[in-house]
Design an enzyme around this catalytic site. Structure first.
Site, PDB file in Angstrom:
ATOM      1  N   GLU A  39       0.829  -1.205   0.000  1.00 40.15           N
ATOM      2  CA  GLU A  39       0.000   0.000   0.000  1.00 40.15           C
ATOM      3  C   GLU A  39       0.870   1.265   0.000  1.00 40.15           C
ATOM      4  O   GLU A  39       0.519   2.275  -0.629  1.00 40.15           O
ATOM      5  CB  GLU A  39      -0.905   0.038   1.243  1.00 40.15           C
ATOM      6  N   HIS A 744      21.759   4.328 -17.847  1.00 37.97           N
ATOM      7  CA  HIS A 744      20.683   4.634 -16.904  1.00 37.97           C
ATOM      8  C   HIS A 744      19.952   5.913 -17.246  1.00 37.97           C
ATOM      9  O   HIS A 744      18.940   6.238 -16.640  1.00 37.97           O
ATOM     10  CB  HIS A 744      21.241   4.695 -15.476  1.00 37.97           C
TER      11      HIS A 744
END
Ligand code: GLN
Ligand code: ZN
Length: 804
Positions: A39, A744
């Site tokens: 969550e 990246h």
């Protein structure tokens, strides 16, 4: 007179034994913060995306914290932590609590929450002219959790906010009180906090963050005093750095000074974990603290020495008896033996039972694994061997109850006896399970010969033999393996998982994607091609799914960094390869091209590091089994006509033990495992490997011993430090492909940049052994960038060929 309530309102109601002094407390050091269904990840990512407001985030997080405290109380834990929660990272939290914020972030972003996230992950907002990078992230000791490295300078000041509501450890303590739970707040201890940090760029070369200790301590003391005033009776100060080798300036000097200065607050428990503390014991046992926690999973051998050292003192001892980092049920009778030993020496009321370390590193609970669709539904017996955070806490509570009853000479309560018996049944079932053993694998390991770990001839001869077949140009070009995993690729895989498409449809898609990828590489002009890894979700999971001895979970997520969670597979038994795993895919890709196609596998140490591993045999034994399975695949690829095979080992560096004295032992079996995996082929077959994510300079010798023909390493970001190590000894004996550009970032490196970079490499490495490749796999990139970047890379290789 106020009633005696050692554990606060919520617990004292079912704490019937509170007036009896022979009490053995059950403590927890930290609870997973991500939530049973991740969550927290969803809330935070929603906040970043502008879909969740700050107050929604805060109330969602509040609900999670309360649920977590209640889960721990329900599990029977007496000493429940608070401030173990963090939005991003607990080290970053402490830096923020003390206002240790680099100027860059302070000036760019005013809102404290946004500034906090910017420190963790960087922030770009063109409209507002904000562009700040993320602070450096580092592995938390030898775990797969990453913390944000605090930055210190000689001018660093430590400041605590004036209002309790603005001081996170106090706010969360009060929040727990309000929910009826009296907690023991957790803070990273002052010595570890400074040791884990680094000097701000521009600080004098001889500056060490530890110099700030005397400035830091008053602020710690003031935080402790305020926690006491808020009602905290105990505090947990984590000092995991104490398991490391430390110079005398740290232990005894800084450590002693630190704890002498922190005596006016709640009772202090200093926790140590991930290793033993015998080497610092004489200092630690003399600290003016209330209790000491030790990790008896990682360092069970320290027990007698620690008990002896604390016996003449008044220290309480917290025994870390339940593995906080792995997924196995604890053998509770063994744990009880340990407790009995400690209780006999110290008395029951000086003993606490706890997990070995924070349960941050464990999945939340087993409940989702009982769903009909959960993968473990197919292995119900294996599921019985497992314990995640909630189940581990029940084990801690059970041991504490049992020990307390024994200490009082009472008979063991029926529910405790029943739970213990169940535990013993599960432990015995696991021990006796035929699933653990594969006789063929045992026999193969037992019969290994020295020759199984070496290639037939030395590198120079091999490379010549390989050239005779491969006819590669000078400065050969290749990539590290994966190509863009586009939304489409991921959605097709998700559809297969849901059963929305058939296996045949899935493979038709993967094949088409692979063919496109091979054609693309031919067009761009690369020399050694790859298939692109479109069929792989993850470089460990893909192989694990194809190996015996591996299990998968529905929901066993653990935090890796920030909102990133990983779901490591579980190795429960002997590892074996029932059938080839990649041969079909790779040979199909080879059929699309006349150029050499490089087979792509994951190495034994990376498989080991990124899985939950068995605790019933040494890691080395599991590594050898993995190595044999990979060796079979390597040999089968060769048989199928594949002449170049790459075995990735990005995790070899992160397996290093925490203390230098233990490095040689690990590196020895790590290297041997890798060589076992790769030495089954003929000299003509070229073995590649790839490493990234860390600084390899200090394990240079071991890397050379892997004896791969071609090694590609991440190098674009490392300021050439790594290459300096490789070149200094002119030592790297085989071919090397240092990453020419950082994958990246979506930026396309210009030809000029790549030329400079290649020049740097050539100044340090012999031209005849230099390969040209990017830093890592390209799966997170888009096709347009990849085309532009690789075209530039090929152009550079052609320039070099013309010039040499
Ligand atoms: N072959 C893998 C890839 O290209 C290597 C990944 C890694 O090094 N982490 O994705
Ligand atoms: Zn990589």
């Amino acid at each position: 007179n106020a009633p005696f309530r050692p554990f606060g309102t919520a617990l004292s109601t079912h704490c019937r034994t509170r007036f009896i002094s022979t009490m053995v407390h059950a403590a927890n050091l930290g609870y997973p913060r991500i939530g049973a269904n991740r969550e927290l990840k969803k809330l935070i990512e929603g906040y970043w995306a502008g879909k969740v407001s700050a107050s929604q985030l805060e109330s969602g997080a509040h609900a999670l914290r309360v649920a977590n405290w209640r889960a721990q109380a329900a599990a029977g834990i007496d000493v429940i932590p608070s401030n173990d929660f963090a939005y991003y990272d607990q080290v970053l939290d402490l830096a923020a609590t003390f206002d240790v914020v680099p100027d860059l972030y302070r000036t760019a972003i005013a809102d404290p929450l946004d500034r906090y996230f910017a420190m963790g992950r960087g922030h770009q907002d063109k409209a507002k002219g904000i562009d700040v990078p993320a602070m450096e992230m580092k592995k938390w000791f030898d775990t797969n959790y990453h913390y944000i490295v605090p930055r210190f300078a000689p001018t660093t000041k430590f400041v605590l906010a004036a209002a309790d509501q603005d001081v996170k450890p106090i706010r969360e303590f009060l929040e727990a009180q309000a929910a009826g739970i009296h907690t023991r707040p957790v803070l990273l201890g002052p010595v570890s906090f400074l040791l884990l940090g680094r000097a701000e760029k521009g600080a004098p070369a001889d500056f060490s963050p530890l110099e700030l200790l005397d400035r830091l301590l008053p602020v710690y003391q003031s935080l402790l005093t305020r926690l006491l005033a808020a009602g905290a009776t105990e505090i947990q100060l984590d000092e995991p750095a104490l398991v490391l080798d430390l110079p005398p300036t740290v232990v005894p000097t800084a450590l002693t000074r630190a704890y002498a200065a922190l005596t006016n607050g709640p009772k202090i428990t200093v926790t140590t974990y991930f290793g033993g503390i015998e080497h610092h014991l004489s200092t630690i046992a003399k600290l003016p603290i209330h209790a000491l926690h030790i990790d008896l999973i990682r360092a069970p051998e320290q027990l007698a020495a620690v008990v002896n050292a604390v016996r003449p003192t008044r220290l309480h001892l917290s025994l870390g008896l339940v593995d906080g980092r792995n997924v196995w049920r604890t053998d509770l009778t063994r744990a009880i033996d340990t407790v009995t030993f400690a209780m006999t020496a110290l008395g029951a009321d000086r003993v606490l039972i706890a997990p070995s370390c924070s349960l941050l590193h464990a999945p939340v609970n087993l409940a989702p694994e009982f769903a009909k669709t959960a993968p473990l539904a197919a292995l119900p017996d294996v599921r019985e061997w497992l314990a995640f955070a909630d189940e581990k806490l029940r084990e801690v509570a059970l041991v504490a109850k049992y020990a307390a009853a024994k200490a009082r000479g009472e008979t063991i309560a029926a529910d405790v006896a029943k739970a213990l018996a169940e535990n013993q049944t599960a432990i015995a079932a696991r021990r006796a399970s035929p699933r653990l053993h594969n006789a063929t694998v045992h026999e193969r390991v037992a019969n290994l010969k020295d020759a199984d770990f070496v290639r037939a001839v030395p590198f120079a001869q091999r490379y010549a033999a390989q050239q005779a077949h491969l006819h590669l140009p000078a400065f050969p070009t290749t990539t590290v393996g994966s190509f863009p995993q586009t939304k489409e690729v991921r959605s097709i895989r998700a559809q297969l998982k849901k059963g929305a498409i058939t296996e045949a449809q899935y493979w038709a898609f993967v094949n088409a994607e692979t063919e496109k990828c091979v054609r693309f590489q031919e067009e761009v002009g690369l020399d050694v091609l790859v298939h692109g890894e479109f069929e792989r979700n993850d470089m460990v999971e893909y192989f694990g799914e194809n190996l015996d001895g591996y299990a998968f979970t529905a929901n066993a997520w653990v935090q890796s960094y920030g909102t990133r969670c990983v779901k490591p597979p579980i190795i429960f038994g002997d590892v074996a390869r029932p059938k080839p795993m990649t041969v079909d895919m790779i040979t199909r890709a080879q059929d699309f091209t006349k150029k050499p196609l490089k087979g792509m596998l994951t190495g034994p140490i990376t498989m080991l590091q990124w899985s939950f591993v068995r605790d019933d045999q040494p890691r080395r034994d599991t590594a050898y089994q993995l190595a044999l399975a990979i060796r079979d695949e390597v040999v089968d690829l060769e048989k199928a006509g594949i002449r170049v095979i790459q075995i990735d080992e990005p995790a070899i560096r992160e397996g290093l033990p925490l203390r230098r004295g233990d490095w040689a032992g690990y590196l020895d079996w790590a290297v041997m495992s890798f060589r076992l995996a790769t030495s089954g082929v003929r000299s003509e077959t070229q073995i590649h490997s790839h490493m990234c994510y860390s600084d390899f300079a200090d394990i240079f010798d071991a890397i050379a011993k892997l004896d791969v023909d071609v090694l590609s390493v991440e190098a674009a970001k490392s300021d050439l430090k790594l290459l300096a190590a490789f070149a200094a000894k002119d030592a790297y004996p085989n071919c090397l492909g240092p990453g020419l550009y950082d994958i990246h970032s979506p930026r396309v490196p210009s030809v000029a940049e790549l030329r400079d970079r290649a020049g740097d490499f050539l100044a340090r490495l012999p031209a005849a052994r230099l390969w040209i490749n990017p830093d890592c796999g390209l799966k997170t990139r888009g096709w347009t960038e990849v085309r532009a970047a690789l075209s530039n890379l090929v152009a550079i290789a052609r320039e070099l060929r013309a010039a040499h």
